[in-house]
Design a protein around this motif. Structure first.
Motif, PDB file in Angstrom:
ATOM      1  N   UNK A  99      13.422   6.188  -1.634  1.00 41.71           N
ATOM      2  CA  UNK A  99      12.198   6.622  -2.324  1.00 41.71           C
ATOM      3  C   UNK A  99      11.908   8.098  -2.057  1.00 41.71           C
ATOM      4  N   UNK A 100      12.955   8.842  -1.705  1.00 41.27           N
ATOM      5  CA  UNK A 100      12.915  10.304  -1.535  1.00 41.27           C
ATOM      6  C   UNK A 100      11.762  10.751  -0.653  1.00 41.27           C
ATOM      7  N   UNK A 101      11.638  10.116   0.505  1.00 42.40           N
ATOM      8  CA  UNK A 101      10.589  10.491   1.444  1.00 42.40           C
ATOM      9  C   UNK A 101      11.137  10.688   2.843  1.00 42.40           C
ATOM     10  N   UNK A 315       9.307   6.251  -6.846  1.00 53.16           N
ATOM     11  CA  UNK A 315       9.326   7.383  -5.929  1.00 53.16           C
ATOM     12  C   UNK A 315       7.957   8.025  -5.770  1.00 53.16           C
ATOM     13  N   UNK A 316       6.997   7.640  -6.626  1.00 49.74           N
ATOM     14  CA  UNK A 316       5.637   8.160  -6.536  1.00 49.74           C
ATOM     15  C   UNK A 316       4.667   7.120  -5.991  1.00 49.74           C
ATOM     16  N   UNK A 317       5.189   6.030  -5.449  1.00 53.55           N
ATOM     17  CA  UNK A 317       4.342   5.020  -4.826  1.00 53.55           C
ATOM     18  C   UNK A 317       4.145   3.750  -5.603  1.00 53.55           C
ATOM     19  N   UNK A 318       4.532   3.741  -6.898  1.00 53.98           N
ATOM     20  CA  UNK A 318       4.485   2.525  -7.720  1.00 53.98           C
ATOM     21  C   UNK A 318       3.135   1.813  -7.638  1.00 53.98           C
ATOM     22  N   UNK A 319       2.055   2.552  -7.850  1.00 54.13           N
ATOM     23  CA  UNK A 319       0.722   1.960  -7.765  1.00 54.13           C
ATOM     24  C   UNK A 319       0.258   1.544  -9.153  1.00 54.13           C
ATOM     25  N   UNK A 352       2.909  -6.722  -1.209  1.00 53.54           N
ATOM     26  CA  UNK A 352       1.661  -7.313  -0.749  1.00 53.54           C
ATOM     27  C   UNK A 352       0.512  -6.326  -0.595  1.00 53.54           C
ATOM     28  N   UNK A 353       0.778  -5.012  -0.668  1.00 58.77           N
ATOM     29  CA  UNK A 353      -0.290  -4.034  -0.509  1.00 58.77           C
ATOM     30  C   UNK A 353       0.092  -2.724  -1.174  1.00 58.77           C
ATOM     31  N   UNK A 354      -0.781  -2.190  -2.021  1.00 59.54           N
ATOM     32  CA  UNK A 354      -0.710  -0.850  -2.606  1.00 59.54           C
ATOM     33  C   UNK A 354       0.425  -0.651  -3.601  1.00 59.54           C
ATOM     34  N   UNK A 355       1.643  -1.047  -3.243  1.00 61.69           N
ATOM     35  CA  UNK A 355       2.804  -0.832  -4.110  1.00 61.69           C
ATOM     36  C   UNK A 355       2.937  -2.035  -5.044  1.00 61.69           C
ATOM     37  N   UNK A 356       2.757  -1.830  -6.363  1.00 59.44           N
ATOM     38  CA  UNK A 356       2.738  -2.907  -7.364  1.00 59.44           C
ATOM     39  C   UNK A 356       2.111  -4.175  -6.778  1.00 59.44           C
TER      40      UNK A 356
END
Length: 845
Positions: A99-101, A315-319, A352-356
């Motif tokens: 995820x390029x981090x 890569x941008x967090x998938x929110x 389970x949290x934040x990401x999709x």
């Protein structure tokens, strides 16, 4: 399982439940979770600067999640577990290539295990099949599970954990077939490697459950790896003929469509994939002569959800921001796992949290998205055994996504599953996937005299009708109050609401509610409610500390959703128009509060204009509105400053990356006619990356100050988009000072809700701005600019706040709440049932 009879359109739907015809056990692990090092999922989600997030722990306990997969996902292909154990100050920072981090390794194996114990869930670990080695995998298994006096077991003890963690579930890599993977593999190479690793791992701990990497369940990769790996290996198992090296086979599928119906029914493709994969497991066992003494392998559906990667980039967090259609899709997904419980041994929502995810974190609280509620209902009620169920109804006959699903799957409008638990309580879920039509259903098969209850989502609460926020003293100047605004503090976490308005104190009068230091300066009041609008009290007053004029007009509140410059997430901003007593100038100033609105400090001025009169010969600036987009605060306002004297008024914006300095003026709504005046801009985000701006338009052919709107993919480019006049289906043309919000309730695409200043009604659109606008009557009084807010505990309820009308002699500030959709219909006509607790959710427009 559920069988289906297709009826012609208009036929009477019927559901027959056979609660004593048990088919297969529903494994509790179908309500599993997933925690990958991706976006804010770990750092800020599970874990922040204060340690484990307690609010998330409680929500996770609410769904009784039995197992959580960790640490990936694609992330695992470059993850080395040894980096994440031991003293935190000595843990290395590593590139996270998936995820390029950058991975800090401050949260690792021991932290995850401790978190699992706190929430009462079981760990499921994925092994690194990219840059990892077999030796490294064996060491991790030893660290977690060994009781021996050996190096890695002792390392665990040195790190503070004497007792083993006894991790049961281990995945042999993740999606190694995919071109996005580090160390992508062919099916031949993977099958050989996975089998050899399985033999070695079960020598360390033969009790573990090993999960084979997969593709979609219906691919050639799946069948090849199944055939090569699901076989009896007496040598690898120490001569045992009652065990297997491979215990489960993994499937990953995500569904999504911009069409709400296709989106809701898409999980039926996953059901077909499960059936195909289950048959291939049987075929592999048959061809490899696996004896019946070896337990039948099951499917581990360890990544599933609604996800469109182009609108929620990985890569941008998938929110993702989920809609009602997405909630219906999650309901269908979960129905699939109940119906296919014969094959499915585990399923893990990703994530389970934040990401999709159905849960999103804010600094001081959680946001429960639409998809949270079906997950909660299923986890509470749909356990035990799946039971025989038959559905008769009409069906969707259009195209599907994926396309192959159209010929391979039935798509009834009613998607149904049913269970019975060990105490004899039967539960049923019915998902109506139709875009606009409710269904009344005959339900049969239960005993006469049964007690039947329905669960349709969040319990409703009483609606508010003209609750007084502030009733000014008799000595206030006309119009006393005006231009009210309300905001929920999303980062506060305790349902705090703030309200503000134009406050016409009797300037120069010694009895005015203003301290001696500013006897002639109007101020902007900030009031608070901690019970969702039932009661209100004063929290603070915002004074003009820069100009000595007074903050007179058009206050606007905003809570920062991310950091800008030196101002952190959760900072409150208040913009208002500073104007001298003779109304000779206008100045849009911004103040900030870092303590939830108790104290305020001047930040900057955005724009300065001339006399505060709405006639074309004057040059004021008016009506601010602001929010954060793409790392900038975007500040909209109405602008009469035309140096060429060819325009009446236009809508513009400016942006800032530090709240101190502001970029150039950018035109948003401009008409080449000096008598035309667009104004009162309000902008809201819609699903699928769109934005809506509503505004009033003096010069419109429909009516004076008719409400118009524009839709844009970028909220900074409304200037190039076409106008749309808001005209309701009954011919009503709303006029003046509009406000808009979007809510996920009310339809598969949610609902755009618009108010105006001329009528008490609201105007609803269920198609993201296209198609019909309908009128919703309310008990709220008409007000000059009625602000709207989606209630945090029920997205179907909208709060309306008004400060009264122009020139009103008895204005006060009041709030009213209104439900934008009728109560969900009852469960239907039930002919029978003994001790039956029927659960379901249906939608109706």
């Amino acid at each position: 399982m559920t069988t289906f009879t297709k009826l012609d359109d208009g036929g009477q739907p019927c559901i027959t439940v056979s609660p004593y015809h048990r088919l297969s056990k529903v494994n509790d692990n179908v309500y599993g979770g997933f925690a990958e090092h991706m976006g804010r999922r770990i750092y800020g989600g599970i874990y922040d600067e204060n340690g484990f997030r307690k609010d998330f722990i409680q929500s996770f306990k609410d769904i009784n999640c039995p197992v959580v997969r960790y640490p990936g996902g694609n992330f695992v292909a470059t993850y080395h577990w040894i980096d994440g154990v031991g003293p935190r100050e000595k843990r290395p920072r590593r590139l996270a290539l998936a995820w390029t981090g950058v991975e800090s390794n401050q949260f690792g194996t021991d932290e995850f295990m401790k978190w699992c114990e706190l929430v009462g869930t079981e760990p499921y670990l994925a092994l690194n099949f990219g840059t990892g080695t077999l030796e490294e995998a064996l060491a991790w298994l030893e660290y977690c599970n060994s009781t021996q006096d050996t190096h890695y077991a002792n390392l665990r003890r040195d790190n503070g954990r004497e007792k083993p963690y006894y991790v049961k579930y281990w995945a042999l890599g993740n999606e190694v077939w995919g071109p996005w993977q580090v160390e992508q593999m062919t099916k031949e190479d993977y099958a050989k490697k996975a089998y050899q690793w399985a033999k070695a791992l079960k020598l360390v701990d033969p009790s573990i459950v090993l999960i084979l990497c997969r593709e979609t369940g219906h691919s050639e990769w799946d069948f090849y790896t199944l055939k090569e790996c699901m076989k009896l290996d007496l040598h690898g198992l120490g001569g045992s003929a009652i065990a297997s090296l491979i215990d489960m086979h993994s499937i990953h599928i995500y569904t999504a469509s911009t069409d709400p119906v296709k989106n809701a029914i898409a999980p039926r493709a996953a059901e077909r994939a499960i059936e195909i994969c289950g048959s291939r497991i049987d075929l592999a066992r048959i061809q490899n002569n696996v004896p019946p003494t070896v337990p039948r392998q099951t499917i581990c559906f360890d990544e599933w959800n609604v996800w469109e990667p182009q609108r929620a980039v990985g890569s941008e967090g998938a929110e993702e921001k989920y809609t009602l259609s997405d909630a219906l899709a999650v309901g269908v997904w979960l129905n699939v796992f109940i119906r296919q419980s014969k094959y499915v041994g585990m399923a893990n929502i990703a994530q389970s949290m934040d990401v999709i995810s159905p849960l999103m974190t804010a600094k001081d609280g959680l946001i429960k998205q639409t998809t949270w509620w079906p997950l909660l209902l299923f986890s509470k009620y749909m356990r035990g055994w799946s039971v025989a169920t038959h559905v008769s109804c009409d069906a969707y006959n259009g195209d599907s996504e994926p396309k192959w699903m159209r010929a391979a799957c039935d798509t009834p409008w009613l998607d149904v599953s049913a269970t019975i638990d060990d105490d004899g309580f039967a539960s049923m879920v019915v998902v109506n996937t139709h875009l606009s039509e409710a269904r009344e259903v005959d339900v049969s098969g239960l005993k006469v005299g049964a007690v039947v209850t329905a669960q349709a989502g969040v319990p409703s609460r009483r609606l508010l009708t003209n609750i007084t926020v502030f009733d000014p003293p008799d000595n206030y100047s006309v119009p006393r109050t005006l231009y009210a605004r309300v905001r929920k503090l999303d980062c506060d976490g305790d349902n705090t609401l703030l309200a503000t308005w134009e406050n016409y104190i009797p300037t120069g009068n010694s009895t005015a509610p203003c301290p001696d230091s500013c006897p002639v300066n109007p101020y902007i009041p900030v009031w608070v409610s901690t019970d969702l609008g039932e009661t209100w009290s004063e929290r603070s007053r915002v004074y003009d500390t820069q100009n000595g004029w007074g903050l007179r007009y058009q206050p606007e509140l905003y809570e920062m959703t991310e950091s800008i410059g030196n101002f952190s997430t959760g900072t409150l901003l208040l913009a208002a128009n500073s104007i001298p007593a003779d109304l000779s100038e206008t100045k849009l100033d911004v103040y900030a509060s870092t303590d939830k609105g108790y104290t305020w400090t001047f930040v900057s001025s955005v724009a300065r204009g001339g006399d505060a009169f709405p006639e074309n010969q004057f040059e004021p600036v008016w009506e601010p509105f602001m929010f954060i987009y793409d790392g900038e605060l975007v500040f909209y306002y109405s602008d009469q400053r035309d140096p060429n004297n060819t325009l009446g008024q236009k809508i513009v914006h400016q942006t800032t990356t530090d709240l101190r300095t502001w970029g150039p003026v950018v035109d948003d709504i401009v008409y080449a006619n000096e008598t035309w005046r667009p104004g009162m801009p309000i902008v809201s985000e819609l699903p699928f990356g769109n934005w809506i701006m509503t505004f009033e338009f003096f010069g419109a052919v429909e009516a004076e100050f008719a409400v118009y709107y524009r839709i844009s993919r970028n909220p900074r480019t409304f200037g190039s988009k076409p106008d749309h006049a808001l005209v309701a289906t009954d011919g009503t043309v709303p006029r003046g000072s509009p406000y808009n919000v979007w809510t996920p309730a009310g339809g598969p695409l949610g609902t755009i809700v618009v108010s105006d200043g001329n009528n008490p009604e609201l105007y609803l659109n269920h198609n993201l701005g296209g198609g019909a606008w309908t009128v919703l009557n309310t008990t709220a009084a008409s007000s000059y600019t009625r602000a709207l807010m989606v209630m945090p505990d029920d997205p179907a309820i909208i709060m309306i706040i008004g400060g009264g009308v122009l020139g009103g002699e008895d204005n006060s500030v009041q709030v009213t709440t209104v439900k934008i959709e009728p109560n969900l219909p009852k469960f239907g006509r039930c002919n029978a049932g003994s001790r039956a607790n029927a659960t379901g959710y249906r939608r109706q427009h």
